[in-house]
Design a protein around this motif. Structure first.
Motif, PDB file in Angstrom:
ATOM      1  N   GLU A 386       0.915  -1.106   0.024  1.00 25.31           N
ATOM      2  CA  GLU A 386      -0.001   0.082   0.010  1.00 25.31           C
ATOM      3  C   GLU A 386       0.948   1.196  -0.046  1.00 25.31           C
ATOM      4  O   GLU A 386       1.741   1.317   0.563  1.00 25.31           O
ATOM      5  CB  GLU A 386      -0.924   0.067   1.284  1.00 25.31           C
ATOM      6  N   SER A 406      -4.193   2.879  -2.153  1.00 32.60           N
ATOM      7  CA  SER A 406      -4.614   3.162  -0.594  1.00 32.60           C
ATOM      8  C   SER A 406      -6.307   3.468  -0.607  1.00 32.60           C
ATOM      9  O   SER A 406      -6.713   4.221   0.107  1.00 32.60           O
ATOM     10  CB  SER A 406      -4.017   4.457   0.176  1.00 32.60           C
ATOM     11  N   PRO A 452      -6.200   2.858   3.958  1.00 31.50           N
ATOM     12  CA  PRO A 452      -5.133   1.666   4.042  1.00 31.50           C
ATOM     13  C   PRO A 452      -5.660   0.504   5.068  1.00 31.50           C
ATOM     14  O   PRO A 452      -6.532   0.602   6.094  1.00 31.50           O
ATOM     15  CB  PRO A 452      -4.115   2.484   4.731  1.00 31.50           C
TER      16      PRO A 452
END
Ligand code: FRU
Length: 479
Positions: A386, A406, A452
């Protein structure tokens, strides 16, 4: 405590905390959208917001309420407005607040469905007052404006009221019968009886079918009409969100009520999640803007957690010499800072430099010398794949925020133009599920929600430019 308040308290016990923001205005639980009634009253800052206390989805709108002494630490207060009177049966929609001789007065739209399934409705303008700034009573004169002018569509909402000399003025978001977005103007001496003055500004056909949440104020010698048009077409990097918030700069004369536009429509923020912004003038004379930090009909993963919606950080508005609105976070936000970490000063990082930190609440300041026309990349990284990526390309003059890794896989990229001559100055506020980018002292801002799922690894700077400064602060959680 009323029923709605209790419902929110119960819901708050059950929330999944993973994306709860650390230093942004949110409800204790459930749905919120637009900021409403922003005001400094008896020295304290008040913000209200569109709120559905019984669900994480939009529904019959109430007004949630927070207040603050410093624009940083906010305290939840009881729900201020609950729908249910015949003039606001299906919702207390957006509006504003004024101090009427010591009485905190809310001016809001009543929403009444004719046929809910068909989404046919009408809208009225109403008032509620408070002596203590906490408990509000709807006035007997409601609806103070029961219907729109004859040439209007049913879209008739979001009153913004201010005082000039001996009159109160109100603008409303509206459209013509054939759905051309516009803002209309009323005037009053007592906030109860309103006289229709006329159209303040109207779309030339390119600015959508309805202008929501208008605001109108003087700034550095010009007048700014801020509004949130629905129905604009995407054009390259512009108008990429479903709806926009932007402004026209112009000149206005109270004697003729004529607004002459001197610049074309400009978006106020170029991220994914900025809408329905409103402003107020504080006691220091600052014009402060706060927006809803989400976008209609976008993916909102926190619904699964029992809440949805937040407001942006408060931002001071100023006008640049070329009549662009600049937004910068209020100075008071420095109170959120913990220890300062000065990472780099006048150094080249020879391509990339990772600053490890698993902290989720961060402010980052980075200054780059771009006289040799380099590019810059700053990534907020998770421990695996991420990342949220901010890049600036000196040759194309494009600032790009990429959240595709994200939580915004479908439509992750937003880009805006920023003219950097020598120096790129970035100030970033990262929260558990948001990023707010302020570039070159507010010449560009980008606000987006991020979602996230990994623990954070840190942030990484990649450039062959000289890094004049790289500093970060971990920030306090105010809640
Ligand atoms: C803007 C808006 C307003 C309306 C409110 C309803 O986001 O659509 O026009 O008053 O939200 O919640």
């Amino acid at each position: 405590m009323n029923q709605a308040h209790e419902a929110v308290q119960v819901a708050a016990q059950k929330m999944n905390q993973r994306y709860r923001l650390g230093y942004h205005i949110m409800a204790p639980a459930q749905w919120i959208n637009d900021p409403n009634g922003l005001i400094q009253y008896k020295g304290e800052y008040h913000a209200f917001y569109q709120h559905h206390p019984y669900d994480e989805n939009w529904g019959p709108m109430h007004w949630g309420h927070v207040k603050s002494k410093d624009l940083v630490h906010w305290e939840h207060l009881p729900i201020a407005l609950t729908p249910g009177n015949d003039y606001d049966k299906d919702g207390c929609f957006s509006g504003s607040a004024v101090d009427d001789n010591g009485q905190l007065t809310l001016i809001y739209t009543g929403h009444i469905y004719i046929d809910k399934k068909a989404d046919t409705f009408y809208q009225t303008q109403n008032i509620a007052v408070s002596q203590d700034g906490v408990n509000f009573t709807k006035v007997v004169e409601n609806a103070v404006i029961p219907k729109p002018p004859a040439d209007s569509s049913h879209h008739f909402r979001d009153p913004k009221v201010w005082k000039h000399e001996n009159h109160w003025y109100m603008i409303l978001g509206n459209s013509t019968k054939d759905l051309v977005g516009r803002v209309i103007l009323y005037r009053s001496t007592d906030l109860r009886q309103w006289e229709y003055i006329g159209v303040l500004a109207q779309s030339d056909g390119s600015l959508g079918f309805m202008w929501e949440c208008p605001d109108f104020f003087e700034l550095d010698g010009k007048h700014i009409l801020l509004f949130s048009p629905q129905g604009m077409e995407k054009q390259d990097d512009l108008y990429n969100n479903l709806f926009q918030t932007g402004y026209l700069v112009g000149d206005y004369h109270y004697d003729t009520n004529h607004f002459t536009q001197t610049s074309s429509f400009t978006e106020l923020d170029n991220g994914h999640d900025f809408y329905a912004a409103q402003t107020f003038l504080d006691e220091q004379g600052r014009r402060i803007a706060i927006g809803w930090m989400d976008m209609w009909e976008s993916n909102m993963p926190t619904k699964a957690d029992g809440w949805c919606g937040a407001l942006t950080l408060p931002r001071v508005l100023t006008l640049s010499n070329d009549h662009k609105l600049l937004m910068n976070p209020v100075e008071e936000l420095k109170a959120l800072r913990n220890a300062e970490h000065q990472i780099l000063r006048n150094r080249s990082v020879a391509t990339n430099y990772l600053v490890p930190t698993n902290e989720e609440l961060l402010e980052i300041k980075a200054v780059f010398d771009l006289r040799n026309e380099q590019a810059v990349c700053l990534k907020i990284r998770g421990i695996h794949e991420e990342e949220t990526v901010l890049t600036y390309d000196y040759t194309t003059k494009k600032l790009t925020l990429d959240c595709s890794k994200s939580g915004k896989a479908e439509d992750g990229i937003r880009t805006t133009t920023l003219h950097v001559e020598n120096e790129l100055v970035l100030q970033l506020f990262i929260d558990r599920s948001s990023i707010e980018v302020f570039a070159n002292n507010g010449h560009a801002t980008m606000t987006s929600r991020i979602y996230p799922t990994e623990e954070r690894l840190g942030f990484e700077v990649t450039t062959d430019a000289n890094v004049k400064e790289l500093t970060y602060w971990t920030l306090n959680d105010i809640w």
